[in-house]
Structures are given as structure tokens and as C-alpha cells.
Motif scaffolding. Structure first.
Motif, PDB file in Angstrom:
ATOM      1  N   VAL A   1     -31.550  18.578 -11.647  1.00 42.28           N
ATOM      2  CA  VAL A   1     -31.191  17.524 -12.609  1.00 42.28           C
ATOM      3  C   VAL A   1     -32.198  17.488 -13.765  1.00 42.28           C
TER       4      VAL A   1
ATOM      5  N   GLN B   1     -31.463  18.503 -17.699  1.00 42.88           N
ATOM      6  CA  GLN B   1     -31.729  17.567 -18.800  1.00 42.88           C
ATOM      7  C   GLN B   1     -32.490  18.274 -19.922  1.00 42.88           C
TER       8      GLN B   1
ATOM      9  N   ASN C   1     -26.345  16.353 -19.520  1.00 39.81           N
ATOM     10  CA  ASN C   1     -26.587  15.004 -18.997  1.00 39.81           C
ATOM     11  C   ASN C   1     -26.260  14.924 -17.501  1.00 39.81           C
ATOM     12  N   ALA C   2     -27.128  15.549 -16.713  1.00 35.26           N
ATOM     13  CA  ALA C   2     -26.918  15.703 -15.279  1.00 35.26           C
ATOM     14  C   ALA C   2     -27.178  14.410 -14.513  1.00 35.26           C
ATOM     15  N   LEU C   3     -26.414  14.229 -13.448  1.00 39.08           N
ATOM     16  CA  LEU C   3     -26.581  13.102 -12.524  1.00 39.08           C
ATOM     17  C   LEU C   3     -26.491  13.650 -11.107  1.00 39.08           C
TER      18      LEU C   3
ATOM     19  N   ASP D   1     -23.651   8.271  -2.676  1.00 36.68           N
ATOM     20  CA  ASP D   1     -23.766   7.641  -3.991  1.00 36.68           C
ATOM     21  C   ASP D   1     -22.378   7.296  -4.525  1.00 36.68           C
ATOM     22  N   MET D   2     -22.180   6.029  -4.782  1.00 35.88           N
ATOM     23  CA  MET D   2     -20.882   5.506  -5.232  1.00 35.88           C
ATOM     24  C   MET D   2     -19.771   5.881  -4.254  1.00 35.88           C
TER      25      MET D   2
ATOM     26  N   ASN E   1     -21.773  -0.947  -3.734  1.00 37.69           N
ATOM     27  CA  ASN E   1     -21.487   0.375  -4.290  1.00 37.69           C
ATOM     28  C   ASN E   1     -22.735   0.976  -4.945  1.00 37.69           C
ATOM     29  N   ALA E   2     -23.673   1.365  -4.094  1.00 38.34           N
ATOM     30  CA  ALA E   2     -24.987   1.840  -4.527  1.00 38.34           C
ATOM     31  C   ALA E   2     -24.936   3.247  -5.099  1.00 38.34           C
ATOM     32  N   LEU E   3     -25.792   3.489  -6.075  1.00 42.10           N
ATOM     33  CA  LEU E   3     -25.973   4.807  -6.687  1.00 42.10           C
ATOM     34  C   LEU E   3     -27.463   5.056  -6.824  1.00 42.10           C
TER      35      LEU E   3
ATOM     36  N   ASP F   1     -31.967  11.389 -13.731  1.00 42.03           N
ATOM     37  CA  ASP F   1     -30.509  11.270 -13.627  1.00 42.03           C
ATOM     38  C   ASP F   1     -29.964  10.528 -14.845  1.00 42.03           C
ATOM     39  N   MET F   2     -29.103  11.168 -15.570  1.00 40.82           N
ATOM     40  CA  MET F   2     -28.539  10.631 -16.826  1.00 40.82           C
ATOM     41  C   MET F   2     -29.650  10.251 -17.810  1.00 40.82           C
ATOM     42  N   ASP F   3     -30.828  10.843 -17.609  1.00 44.12           N
ATOM     43  CA  ASP F   3     -31.958  10.577 -18.528  1.00 44.12           C
ATOM     44  C   ASP F   3     -32.264   9.079 -18.605  1.00 44.12           C
TER      45      ASP F   3
ATOM     46  N   MET G   1     -23.506   0.555 -18.443  1.00 40.87           N
ATOM     47  CA  MET G   1     -22.182   1.155 -18.238  1.00 40.87           C
ATOM     48  C   MET G   1     -21.848   1.183 -16.743  1.00 40.87           C
ATOM     49  N   LEU G   2     -22.835   1.522 -15.919  1.00 38.97           N
ATOM     50  CA  LEU G   2     -22.629   1.568 -14.467  1.00 38.97           C
ATOM     51  C   LEU G   2     -22.520   0.159 -13.888  1.00 38.97           C
TER      52      LEU G   2
ATOM     53  N   LYS H   1     -19.446  -1.751 -14.048  1.00 36.27           N
ATOM     54  CA  LYS H   1     -18.403  -1.278 -13.137  1.00 36.27           C
ATOM     55  C   LYS H   1     -18.760  -1.638 -11.691  1.00 36.27           C
TER      56      LYS H   1
ATOM     57  N   ILE I   1     -21.334  -0.963 -10.095  1.00 39.10           N
ATOM     58  CA  ILE I   1     -22.167   0.045  -9.440  1.00 39.10           C
ATOM     59  C   ILE I   1     -23.591  -0.506  -9.433  1.00 39.10           C
TER      60      ILE I   1
END
Lengths: 258, 258
Positions: free
Chosen positions: A87, A91, A96-98, A104-105, B96-98, B104-106, B136-137, B140, B142
């Protein structure tokens, strides 16, 4: 309406665990146009760390027997070490890696594999992939990097084969996308002659596959891989490619089509 | 328009590393209404795994010196073992954990701490939090579960203090939410008498804090914690709470307000 193209790449542990091959992979992966997903292994690192921790790695038919201590190792190594290095690396390449596990979710729910002849321990068989959650991310140009871990919904992480994660995810995403599933492999593709690395079969459909199996051209470890590839096609995936990691994004390897 | 309420809870390693306290935490956290974020530590597990791997844990002023091998350990332990167990655990409680690191996603970009008197190694000082990505998460439903790891945007994971991650994230999210930042602590709150666990100061504003510091009531390790709490208030956080983990969601502990 035509679906958008999505490329799902599965890479094994060997490629992501050595600095030079990882860097090449990150570069190649970052060049892929359109939506994309990466599924990675990490078995070699898991075996290395387990060994350093004095935990014996037991494999049966290429699958790891996951006892409680081994589950701790694979959760650390797949979900942490390998995943987060990919990840962070992506970057740096502007992707835009996750990083995701199935927990997760709740993206991949699995069930602990029933004990039959062999007790695989905390190994999960995939039950459901939440494609709509992945789609929500992918449509925002977020690139899921998936570790070979799932969860049972009851609080337990389960170790899950990366090839299976790739196939199930590709199938689920084919509801929304035109999916190409790429398996990176240690050979250039499916070979006509296992002693000749350049004897790559460029394209295989079911008839040709059947012919090569009947003639004894394709044998052994390739058979389950190809059976799974055809199953993915039946379940909506557009094409499956088997190629070298250095073949990512290039027109090489073996394309498996309907 | 009034902002929606968001609770950001920071828990230390001790709570998330023992099965009983972790389970209680997951239960309490799942009960919190409205938007929420969890930031966790994991230092004890990192020290345990490092020891098993024959890596010495060096601490200076409570901060870990992160050499290359230690970075591997914290990446595994914080980003993998601790984070994914919390995520899977919360999923079982219907949250709904992440799991996220800064890479991750910077979401959290940092800079390697400059070497002055002490070389902290691969330790990151936070430069930027992408609150809009978290929003954004969160919108939703999350729930971000944040490990104390960030990245430098050049491909490197950096070890980052969990209290700092909590403060910086709370501050950044206060642009969009009415944020309560809760630090779970080994005491019931800020005490008037360190030998009396029930002498909790229910509320502290800057004047009262100054008075207690001048009188020598509040001293030592609480001072940087409270200085940071007031800094978070200055940067938009609505209130900071210092409490026991078992006080999560209850009207206990010390509330620090403007």
C-alpha cells in the motif's frame, strides 16, 4: 450499457517479498489503466517469520495448516507487513491504494473449513464477497489491495487461499465490471512443453483445453488452476490470464476465454 | 447548520491486547451512538513479538526507537495483528469497521522525524490528515480503526505515536463534525490526589488547569497530556475526555473544555 473494464491481478508471495521484484510489480501495476484490484499472497514471509518465532509451518497439498499461533503469524504478515508495504509503495507510485482483509467493511465473509480427513485449522472457505462495497471504493479511484485473510462474522480472522480470494472477488465484481483476472505465475504462461519456457499457449478455450488434457499436453498442477479459470469464466469473468509478473499489462501469457 | 457528533476514542495497547478487556472495549465501543473512530496502540504486543524475534525494544521517554527491524515488527503488529483482530471483533458486534494505517488512501502523511539529540529511526511526525477521505467513509457508516502507522508518500511506513494520531485526526475531522476526543487511560480521569483513585476532577477548563498546575495539584506525566488536550480544543475539537476504558460512553472521567 457496456461495463467499465477492471483488471484484478493476483501475485504470489515471492514477487511481493523481494525488494527488486516488488518495485517492478508496483511500477507495472501503477501503469495499468482503468479500475484495478491487487490480491497478494505472502506465504514465504509467513514461513520466515513463523520460523523466527519457533513455529513450525505445516503444509498439506500446498495449503498451510493454520493453528492458533500460525493464525497470529499470517494475520500479522499478510494483513500488516506485506499488505502495508504494498500500500505504501503504491501510494509512492500515485495509486490510491487501500489495504483490505475480508474483515474490513465485511468485504469477504467465510466459514471455517470443516474438518474431514485433514484439519486445516483456522482456514476459511469464502461464502460471500460484498461487491457493492468494493464498487463504492473503486468508483472513487480507490484501489483495493487484498490480503489473503477473511473473517467469519463472529470475530475470527480466517486464513484463506489468495487464488480463491482473487477468483471469488473477480466473479463478484463481474456484476459491475468487465473483469480480466490475471494470475501471476513463475512461468510465462501455460506451456505446451514444460521443459520449454517459450512454448506458451497464447489462448485457451474449453475445447482446446479438453484436447490438450486428453493428449496429455497439460497435466499436474496446471489442471486445478485451469479448472478454476474456466469456473471464473462461467461465473461472469470476461477473461483469465496466466502470465509472469513481468508480463502484467503486456500482451503475453496465456489468455483463457469462453 | 449544526455539525453531526463524532466520537474519536484512543485506546492503548494494554486494553486491546488482553481478550477480556478487548471484548469489553468492543462491546462498549459498539454501543456508542453516532459517528465514531477508534485509534489504537499496540506497544505491548510489539515488545512481545520483538522479544520473540530476538529484537531488543529501545524506548526513550516512552517512545520506541524504530530501526528497520523494529519497523517490520510494528508494521506487522499494529497494522496486522492488533488492527485486524479489532476489526473482525467489531464486525461481530455489528460495527462496520475498516482498519487503516496512514498509508491507506493516503489518510495520514508524515515526515521522518529529524535526528537531533535522539535518532528515533523510522518514526513519523504527522504532516497532513485527509479528513475528506475519512468523512466519505464515515458518512457511509463505515468506522475507521486506525493503527499508529503513517507513511511518507515515498513508499515508507513510519511508526507514529497513537496519541498524536488521535489528536491530529480529531482536529482534522472537526472541520466536518462536532468531535469528542476520548483518551482511555489507566486511571478514572485526572486526579486531584494521585493516591486517591476517586479524586477525579470532573471538568477542567484552562483557568482551572492553570490554577491546579500553579498549586502543584496536577504534575508530571499529566502535563503534556493536558497541554495536548487544550491544543486540540484550540484546533476545533469540542471536548476532550480522559477516562478509564470502562468509562467509554458513560458520563465519567475528566472533561476538558474551552
Amino acid at each position: 450499457m457496456a461495463k467499465n473494464k477492471l483488471t484484478l491481478i493476483k501475485v504470489g508471495g515471492k514477487i511481493v517479498e523481494e525488494e527488486a521484484t516488488l518495485k517492478q510489480l508496483l511500477n507495472d501495476f501503477s501503469q495499468i489503466e482503468g479500475h484495478k484490484v491487487l490480491v497478494h499472497g505472502g506465504g514465504r514471509s509467513a514461513t520466515r517469520i513463523a520460523e523466527q518465532l519457533g513455529i513450525e509451518s505445516k503444509m498439506v497439498g500446498g495449503r498451510r495448516i493454520t493453528d492458533a499461533k500460525t493464525l497470529e503469524v499470517v494475520t500479522m504478515v499478510y494483513g500488516g507487513l506485506v499488505n502495508k508495504n504494498i500500500v505504501a509503495g503504491l501510494q509512492a507510485f500515485g495509486v490510491n491504494a487501500l489495504g483490505l482483509t475480508g474483515a474490513d467493511m465485511d468485504v469477504i465473509r467465510s466459514e471455517k473449513r470443516p474438518v474431514k480427513e485433514i484439519d486445516y485449522g483456522f482456514a476459511g472457505d469464502v461464502k460471500a464477497v460484498k461487491a457493492e462495497t468494493l464498487k463504492m471504493l473503486i468508483d472513487k479511484n480507490i484501489v483495493p489491495i487484498m490480503a489473503p485473510l477473511t473473517h467469519d462474522g463472529k470475530g475470527h480472522i480466517l486464513n484463506t487461499n489468495a487464488d480463491t480470494i482473487a477468483a471469488e472477488t473477480a466473479q463478484a465484481l463481474s456484476e459491475y465490471y468487465d473483469v480480466t483476472l490475471v494470475y501471476c505465475f513463475e512461468k510465462k504462461g501455460v506451456l505446451k512443453d514444460e521443459h520449454d519456457d517459450d512454448s506458451v499457449i497464447p489462448q485457451l478455450d474449453k475445447d482446446l483445453y479438453k484436447k490438450y488434457v486428453d493428449e496429455g499436453v497439460i497435466t499436474g498442477g496446471m489442471l486445478p488452476k485451469l479448472d478454476n479459470a474456466f469456473r471464473s469464466l462461467e461465473k461472469g469473468v470476461t477473461e483469465v490470464v496466466i502470465t509472469l509478473a513481468s508480463g502484467i499489462g503486456k500482451d503475453t501469457g496465456t489468455r483463457i476465454v469462453n
